[in-house]
Design an enzyme around this catalytic site. Structure first.
Site, PDB file in Angstrom:
ATOM      1  CG  ASN A   1      42.384  31.651 -36.831  1.00 56.89           C
ATOM      2  OD1 ASN A   1      41.400  32.402 -37.959  1.00 56.89           O
ATOM      3  ND2 ASN A   1      42.431  30.469 -36.306  1.00 56.89           N
TER       4      ASN A   1
ATOM      5  CE  LYS B   1      40.077  29.275 -33.068  1.00 51.40           C
ATOM      6  NZ  LYS B   1      40.216  29.019 -32.385  1.00 51.40           N
TER       7      LYS B   1
ATOM      8  CG  HIS C   1      41.374  25.348 -36.559  1.00 47.46           C
ATOM      9  ND1 HIS C   1      40.653  25.235 -35.592  1.00 47.46           N
ATOM     10  CD2 HIS C   1      42.775  26.026 -36.026  1.00 47.46           C
ATOM     11  CE1 HIS C   1      41.028  25.806 -35.189  1.00 47.46           C
ATOM     12  NE2 HIS C   1      42.035  26.874 -35.229  1.00 47.46           N
TER      13      HIS C   1
ATOM     14  CD  GLU D   1      38.143  26.732 -33.852  1.00 51.93           C
ATOM     15  OE1 GLU D   1      37.810  27.036 -34.765  1.00 51.93           O
ATOM     16  OE2 GLU D   1      38.901  26.833 -32.691  1.00 51.93           O
TER      17      GLU D   1
ATOM     18  CD  GLU E   1      45.667  25.698 -33.534  1.00 53.18           C
ATOM     19  OE1 GLU E   1      45.640  27.519 -33.233  1.00 53.18           O
ATOM     20  OE2 GLU E   1      45.166  25.765 -34.347  1.00 53.18           O
TER      21      GLU E   1
ATOM     22  N   GLY F   1      40.589  27.947 -26.696  1.00 59.49           N
ATOM     23  CA  GLY F   1      39.767  28.684 -26.183  1.00 59.49           C
ATOM     24  C   GLY F   1      39.477  28.753 -25.224  1.00 59.49           C
TER      25      GLY F   1
ATOM     26  CB  SER G   1      44.953  29.617 -24.250  1.00 58.30           C
ATOM     27  OG  SER G   1      43.625  28.551 -24.534  1.00 58.30           O
TER      28      SER G   1
HETATM   29  P1  13P Z   1      42.484  30.536 -28.891  1.00 55.33           P
HETATM   30  O1  13P Z   1      44.173  30.934 -28.565  1.00 55.33           O
HETATM   31  O2  13P Z   1      41.664  31.095 -28.915  1.00 55.33           O
HETATM   32  O3  13P Z   1      42.982  29.344 -27.969  1.00 55.33           O
HETATM   33  O4  13P Z   1      42.639  29.609 -30.689  1.00 55.33           O
HETATM   34  C1  13P Z   1      44.304  29.053 -30.834  1.00 55.33           C
HETATM   35  C2  13P Z   1      43.650  28.856 -32.274  1.00 55.33           C
HETATM   36  O5  13P Z   1      43.268  27.897 -32.475  1.00 55.33           O
HETATM   37  C3  13P Z   1      44.113  29.340 -33.168  1.00 55.33           C
HETATM   38  O6  13P Z   1      43.514  29.000 -34.778  1.00 55.33           O
END
Ligand code: 13P
Length: 249
Positions: free
Chosen positions: A9, A11, A94, A96, A166, A172, A211
């Site tokens: 992903n 983003k 998600h 976010e 997640e 992140g 991560s």
């Molecule tokens: P990271 O791998 O950057 O922690 O992000 C995970 C994520 O939100 C994937 O959708």
């Protein structure tokens, strides 16, 4: 057996140049046939990514979609439009989107239904915040997010989803859940799916995200209920992402 699924992903990152780099990397480097891989670029790059991945086994995904089929929804993208670019997977729920764009459980369910109606595979993301984990609410939060969608679908629809756990505190941050922390939640999700249908629990793929990197993917993927990964930051580097794909094989 559930086939491992590794999903990158991006983003709101990347560029046309990076799309080309990934196309070249996947064309040059074979993937294990025992692993399924998908890449999710920002929407403006879907056409370029579709072209770059042509001839490779890598599937295309999208980061979000509108619950509406068409009309006066400036800025939104419909499931049918995604389907025109051979998009197979679409993220719904998600963290976010939940936290920054106020998508609640009802909004997530509506998006999952729109995706299913167009023949796309919703990847339902669930996960607790650090505060919720520290308050001992992890399972209640995660299963609540799961039920909010699965209760609203019928048996046939439920089988077509992928679920991604997640933990918000691991996204992140470089702070990955330990394999046993992740496995514990994945086992709880699978047990809850078993209450809908034993076959569903057996077959539905549960991804871990937060991560995940080349140097911790193998130990996470070795857990019995972790069937793949949803990768953010580490999906922006060809070598790193390919190494994760290889470790799932
Ligand atoms: P990271 O791998 O950057 O922690 O992000 C995970 C994520 O939100 C994937 O959708």
């Amino acid at each position: 057996m559930r086939m491992p699924l590794i999903v990158g992903n991006w983003k709101m990152n990347g560029s046309l140049e990076l799309v080309e780099q990934f196309g070249t990397a996947f064309a040059e480097t074979g993937l294990p046939s025992s692993v399924e891989v998908a890449l999710i670029p920002p929407a403006p790059y879907l056409a370029a990514m579709q072209a770059a991945l042509a001839g490779t086994p890598v599937a295309l995904g999208a980061q979000t979609l509108s619950p509406e089929p068409k009309g006066a929804h400036t800025g939104e993208i419909s499931a049918a439009m995604l389907d025109e670019f051979d998009v197979r997977y679409v993220l719904v729920g998600h963290s976010e989107r939940r936290s920054m764009y106020h998508e609640d459980d009802a909004a997530v369910l509506a998006r999952a239904k729109a995706a299913l109606a167009a023949g796309l595979v919703p990847v339902l993301c669930v996960g607790e915040t650090l505060e919720q984990r520290e308050a001992g609410q992890t399972e209640a939060v995660v299963l609540g997010q799961l039920e909010a969608v699965f209760d609203g679908l019928d048996d046939e629809q439920r089988k077509r989803l992928v679920v991604a756990y997640e933990p918000v505190w691991a996204i992140g941050t470089g702070r990955t859940a330990t394999p046993s922390q992740a496995q514990e939640v994945h086992a709880a999700i699978r047990a809850r799916l078993g209450e809908y249908d034993g076959d569903l629990a057996e077959k539905l793929r549960l991804l871990y995200g937060g991560s995940m990197k080349a140097d911790n993917a193998a130990e996470l993927l070795a857990e019995p209920d972790i069937d793949g990964g949803l990768i953010g930051g580490a999906s922006l580097k060809t070598n790193e992402f390919l190494a994760i794909c290889q470790s799932a094989g």
